[in-house]
Design an enzyme around this catalytic site. Structure first.
Site, short mmCIF file in Angstrom:
data_model
loop_
_atom_site.label_atom_id
_atom_site.label_comp_id
_atom_site.label_asym_id
_atom_site.label_seq_id
_atom_site.Cartn_x
_atom_site.Cartn_y
_atom_site.Cartn_z
N SER A 123 0.81 -1.22 0.00
CA SER A 123 0.00 0.00 0.00
C SER A 123 0.85 1.27 0.00
O SER A 123 1.90 1.33 0.61
CB SER A 123 -0.89 0.00 1.25
N GLN A 146 0.70 -0.40 -4.77
CA GLN A 146 -0.64 0.21 -4.86
C GLN A 146 -0.52 1.72 -4.70
O GLN A 146 0.07 2.21 -3.75
CB GLN A 146 -1.55 -0.37 -3.77
N TYR A 202 -2.43 5.54 -4.54
CA TYR A 202 -3.55 6.47 -4.51
C TYR A 202 -3.10 7.69 -5.33
O TYR A 202 -1.99 8.20 -5.12
CB TYR A 202 -3.87 6.91 -3.08
N THR A 223 -5.79 2.29 -6.94
CA THR A 223 -7.06 2.12 -6.21
C THR A 223 -7.96 3.31 -6.51
O THR A 223 -7.56 4.47 -6.31
CB THR A 223 -6.79 1.99 -4.70
N ARG A 237 -16.25 4.83 9.09
CA ARG A 237 -16.09 3.61 9.90
C ARG A 237 -16.39 3.94 11.35
O ARG A 237 -15.60 4.59 12.03
CB ARG A 237 -14.68 3.04 9.70
N LYS A 283 -7.96 -1.22 -9.22
CA LYS A 283 -8.57 -1.89 -8.05
C LYS A 283 -9.79 -1.10 -7.57
O LYS A 283 -9.69 0.11 -7.33
CB LYS A 283 -7.55 -1.98 -6.91
N HIS A 338 -13.24 -2.88 -1.36
CA HIS A 338 -12.33 -2.41 -0.33
C HIS A 338 -12.61 -3.13 1.00
O HIS A 338 -12.46 -2.56 2.08
CB HIS A 338 -12.48 -0.90 -0.16
N ARG A 378 -15.15 -1.49 3.50
CA ARG A 378 -14.69 -0.35 4.31
C ARG A 378 -15.08 0.99 3.70
O ARG A 378 -14.84 2.03 4.30
CB ARG A 378 -13.16 -0.40 4.46
#
Ligand code: FNR
Length: 379
Positions: free
Chosen positions: A108, A129, A131, A157, A166, A253, A277, A280
């Site tokens: 990540s 991964q 962002y 992603t 959350r 993703k 995800h 989430r």
């Protein structure tokens, strides 16, 4: 007495005992009413195998290929941020266990450890991964670092244009910035083994982001800054841009709609990840396994589909493959292992899934993971 872990659920229970509630809930929880989180698991259950017998399963081939690379099992470890809060070694342990099991891992952007350190710890089939931050130059620098360090694929992603709500994290004060109360202090004190192990590693950070933002490199400061960098304006044009910046496999993703799958491929993606995800983000989004068939119908012959969200059993993997996935990824299951017993716990999770997948393949009459019979499931 050493614990006996027969299933991923057993490791989840052990992780729950070891971790402070705020950390366990961060790993285990989902958005809002957790409808999607529950559906991710529940929607595997009604799927029924249609087993065939007398097919000679004396040598089931569990290995397959993904993005042109051989893998020992149709499985990968999904990208997860902040794994250093579960165990200080965090992503280093995940990557070592993945390498030992012959499967890939995706690191990540928000990992505790820097992408270079993870590659040093476990040189092998690692992907990065990304962002796409508002600061495109910084995003680009991450892409270049991943390329230089030898990462095999870039996973972008696309389902985080806002942070999901959350509620367990809010109750636990596990927010940015964190809210420390008497209750959180008690929670930590009730988990002395975790506290003792974390004590020498109090200075947690986000390893990939330390050269960014201000001078404060703490996990809180960097997470705060990262949140301001989440770009709700990302669009297909950004995927095109990224395609131009990265010459190795590019994977998208967070796809749940067939038209988005088609569009990603049209713009040059090499594979897609059907994912919500792990429940989430958007509560009420379909479970990944229920979204898979329509997407496989739309693009299954043109690309490789990876499925994550809800995989806890080897039988889940086989169901996903029967519905058109090339491989699955696990998120939480790997972190249950990490929490329960560090790298050995992650290895145990991978062994359990391998054994369960082997049994499901054999008992359903399948010989090769790369060619699961399409009629493996009842219609
Ligand atoms: C995640 N996930 C995630 N995804 C991503 O693209 N970047 C990230 O930084 C994170 N961070 C993260 C942290 C934690 C603690 C979890 C549990 C998950 C989502 C992850 O990649 C994957 O999509 C889900 O975890 C898959 O669902 P299961 O296997 O957890 O049910």
């Amino acid at each position: 007495m050493t614990a006996v872990y027969a299933s991923v659920d057993d490791l989840r229970r052990a992780a729950r005992g070891y971790l402070p509630r705020m950390v366990f809930d961060f790993v285990d929880g989902g958005a809002e009413r957790e409808i999607t989180l529950r559906a991710n698991l529940a929607d595997f259950e009604p799927l029924r195998f249609s087993p065939r017998v007398l097919t000679d399963v004396s040598a089931v081939e569990l290995g397959t290929t993904l993005l042109g690379e051989p893998i020992a099992l149709p499985l990968a470890i999904a990208p997860m941020g902040l794994c250093g809060l579960v165990r200080p070694e965090g992503e280093l342990a995940l990557a070592r266990a993945a390498k030992a099991a012959g499967i890939p891992m995706v690191l990540s952007t928000a990992a505790s450890h820097a992408l270079e350190s993870v590659m040093d710890a476990a040189p092998g089939n690692l992907s990065f991964q990304l962002y796409i931050f508002r600061d495109r130059e910084f995003a680009k620098s991450l892409v270049q670092r991943a390329r230089a360090a030898g990462y095999r694929a870039l996973v972008v992603t696309v389902d985080l244009t806002r942070g999901g709500k959350r509620e367990k994290d809010i109750h636990n004060g596990f927010t940015v910035p964190p809210r420390f109360t008497r209750r959180t202090a008690m929670d930590l004190l009730r988990h002395p083994a975790w506290l003792a192990r974390m004590a020498p590693h109090r200075k947690q950070t986000l390893g990939n982001l330390v050269d960014w933002g201000g001078r404060d490199k703490s996990v809180v400061a960097l997470s705060t800054f990262m949140n301001t960098q989440i770009d709700p304006g990302i669009s297909w044009a950004d995927l095109e841009w990224l395609r131009g910046e990265w010459d190795l496999p590019l994977v998208v993703k967070g796809i749940l709609h067939p038209d988005d799958a088609r569009q990603a491929l049209a713009l040059g993606a090499d594979a897609i990840i059907v994912s919500n995800h792990g429940g989430r983000q958007l509560d009420g989004a379909p479970s990944s396994i229920s979204a898979l068939p329509r997407i496989a119908d739309a693009v299954g012959n043109a690309t490789e589909i990876i499925l994550d969200s809800g995989v806890r059993r080897g039988a889940d993997m086989l169901k996903a493959l029967a519905l058109g996935a090339r491989a699955c990824m696990i998120g939480k299951a790997a972190l249950y292992g990490l929490g329960a017993d560090g790298e050995a716990g992650v290895a145990r999770v991978l062994t359990i899934l391998r054994q369960e997948f082997d049994v499901a393949m054999a008992l359903s009459g399948n010989q090769r993971a790369a060619a699961v019979r399409p009629d493996t499931l009842l219609p």
